[in-house]
Scaffold this motif. Structure first.
Motif, PDB file in Angstrom:
ATOM      1  N   ILE A  64       0.954  -1.236   0.198  1.00 30.37           N
ATOM      2  CA  ILE A  64      -0.699   0.161  -0.146  1.00 30.37           C
ATOM      3  C   ILE A  64       0.362   1.622   0.088  1.00 30.37           C
ATOM      4  O   ILE A  64       2.109   1.664   0.748  1.00 30.37           O
ATOM      5  N   GLN A  65       1.178   2.199  -0.858  1.00 27.43           N
ATOM      6  CA  GLN A  65       1.803   3.610  -1.373  1.00 27.43           C
ATOM      7  C   GLN A  65       0.416   4.222  -0.810  1.00 27.43           C
ATOM      8  O   GLN A  65      -0.134   4.763  -0.873  1.00 27.43           O
ATOM      9  N   ILE A 101       3.586  -1.387   3.665  1.00 26.06           N
ATOM     10  CA  ILE A 101       3.600   0.328   3.815  1.00 26.06           C
ATOM     11  C   ILE A 101       4.074   1.063   3.583  1.00 26.06           C
ATOM     12  O   ILE A 101       5.017   1.544   3.969  1.00 26.06           O
ATOM     13  N   LEU A 102       5.004   1.548   2.253  1.00 27.98           N
ATOM     14  CA  LEU A 102       5.673   2.390   1.872  1.00 27.98           C
ATOM     15  C   LEU A 102       5.204   3.562   1.113  1.00 27.98           C
ATOM     16  O   LEU A 102       4.356   4.087   1.147  1.00 27.98           O
ATOM     17  N   VAL A 103       5.865   4.616   2.158  1.00 28.77           N
ATOM     18  CA  VAL A 103       5.607   6.598   2.787  1.00 28.77           C
ATOM     19  C   VAL A 103       6.966   7.327   1.587  1.00 28.77           C
ATOM     20  O   VAL A 103       7.784   6.849   1.772  1.00 28.77           O
ATOM     21  N   GLN A 104       6.239   7.562   0.558  1.00 35.24           N
ATOM     22  CA  GLN A 104       6.683   9.173  -0.188  1.00 35.24           C
ATOM     23  C   GLN A 104       6.265   9.907   1.161  1.00 35.24           C
ATOM     24  O   GLN A 104       4.627  10.412   1.363  1.00 35.24           O
ATOM     25  N   VAL A 134      -3.293   5.784  -1.131  1.00 35.50           N
ATOM     26  CA  VAL A 134      -3.446   6.917   0.233  1.00 35.50           C
ATOM     27  C   VAL A 134      -3.054   8.270  -0.106  1.00 35.50           C
ATOM     28  O   VAL A 134      -1.538   7.968   0.283  1.00 35.50           O
ATOM     29  N   ILE A 135      -3.542   9.317  -0.097  1.00 37.95           N
ATOM     30  CA  ILE A 135      -2.576  10.345  -0.264  1.00 37.95           C
ATOM     31  C   ILE A 135      -3.389  11.298   1.009  1.00 37.95           C
ATOM     32  O   ILE A 135      -4.207  11.681   0.988  1.00 37.95           O
ATOM     33  N   VAL A 136      -2.421  12.056   2.064  1.00 31.75           N
ATOM     34  CA  VAL A 136      -2.507  12.642   2.606  1.00 31.75           C
ATOM     35  C   VAL A 136      -1.949  13.768   2.807  1.00 31.75           C
ATOM     36  O   VAL A 136      -1.159  14.245   2.531  1.00 31.75           O
ATOM     37  N   ILE A 137      -3.056  14.741   2.570  1.00 27.31           N
ATOM     38  CA  ILE A 137      -2.720  16.713   2.603  1.00 27.31           C
ATOM     39  C   ILE A 137      -2.572  17.095   3.827  1.00 27.31           C
ATOM     40  O   ILE A 137      -4.091  16.916   4.421  1.00 27.31           O
ATOM     41  N   SER A 138      -2.024  17.991   4.446  1.00 29.42           N
ATOM     42  CA  SER A 138      -2.328  18.922   5.217  1.00 29.42           C
ATOM     43  C   SER A 138      -1.719  20.242   4.421  1.00 29.42           C
ATOM     44  O   SER A 138      -0.404  20.491   4.287  1.00 29.42           O
ATOM     45  N   ILE A 139      -2.725  21.255   4.229  1.00 31.77           N
ATOM     46  CA  ILE A 139      -2.546  22.715   3.388  1.00 31.77           C
ATOM     47  C   ILE A 139      -3.332  23.627   4.293  1.00 31.77           C
ATOM     48  O   ILE A 139      -4.380  23.271   4.185  1.00 31.77           O
TER      49      ILE A 139
END
Length: 271
Positions: A64-65, A101-104, A134-139
């Motif tokens: 899961i990226q 789990i692979l994280v960028q 899955v894309i996590v966004i903090s903005i």
């Protein structure tokens, strides 16, 4: 007799020169052929492989990226253990999946919504986005912070200007993400107020308006989750805010990661 010797000498010298020229020409051609055939002789600049470039267009079904985008909170700034979401989220996700789990993490300190939009439009992250589950966004925190120091009369007008600009950027951000990957789960973090104890009722109202409008906009996308953070940190500032008085500390990032993982646990089991 002397004339004959001189003539013979000139002839020998001419033949030697011609031979030398022929030999040199052949040697030069040999060098050119060898150089052109050598894989190290290209005149083009060498390609520098970045983490983004190293991601292949086809991903393993056993992984899961996770991609983290946005500002300093996305980056993990403030965590005294230097972990942040990049470490805590995979730890939590593993409770709901047996996959690796692979994280960028592409978070940038001080990033505003326009900066995130430009980052996406540059297409440097395109390969990573294509493969992200899955894309996590903090903005948005840096967009709204600029108006907090203004007086009340200026603040309302500037707030509306900044909110409209932010929402326009956000629409384009989602357009870029969905152009590249229409199926990823996007987890969007709402804003919290690290200055809760010193905040006026007017500032609290503006923050709530900002979060409400943001949630309404992003939930138009069927694969997006809005994660409130204000209520979680509001009553735990001493426990969850770092010494800089702005970012979450290690406990804060863990608490936020727990909330995110609980929101997506049913989704993870299906990935």
């Amino acid at each position: 007799m002397n004339v004959l010797k001189k003539s013979m000498w000139y002839s020998i010298l001419a033949i030697a020169c011609a031979g030398f020229i022929l030999l040199a020409s052949g040697f030069y051609k040999a060098i050119m052929v060898t150089t052109m055939d050598s894989p190290q002789s290209s005149s083009a600049d060498p390609i520098t492989q970045t983490p983004e470039d190293s991601t292949h267009s086809s991903k393993s079904p056993n992984t899961i990226q996770l991609l983290i985008l946005g500002d300093s909170v996305a980056k993990g700034t403030g965590d005294e253990k230097s972990k942040g979401f990049s470490n805590y989220l995979p730890e939590n996700f593993k409770n709901n999946t047996s996959k690796e789990i692979l994280v960028q993490n592409a978070g940038i300190d001080g990033l505003e919504s326009l900066g995130l939009l430009e980052q996406l439009q540059s297409q440097r992250l395109e390969k990573v986005i294509i493969n992200s589950d899955v894309i996590v966004i903090s903005i948005g925190g840096n967009d709204i912070r600029r108006i907090l120091s203004l007086n009340t009369l200026e603040k309302e007008d500037e707030f509306n200007v900044r909110l409209n600009s932010y929402q326009s950027n956000l629409k384009l951000i989602f357009k870029e993400l969905r152009r590249t990957n229409p199926n990823s789960i996007i987890v969007f973090l709402g804003l919290y107020n690290p200055y809760e104890r010193a905040t006026s009722l007017e500032d609290a109202r503006l923050l709530n308006t900002w979060n409400y409008n943001t949630q309404q906009l992003i939930e138009e996308d069927r694969n997006t989750l809005f994660i409130p953070t204000h209520d979680l940190l509001k009553y735990n500032l001493a426990r969850y805010i770092a010494q800089d008085g702005l970012h979450p500390n290690s406990a804060g990032y863990q608490a936020l990661s727990n909330r995110i993982s609980k929101s997506v646990e049913s989704i993870l089991t299906g990935l």
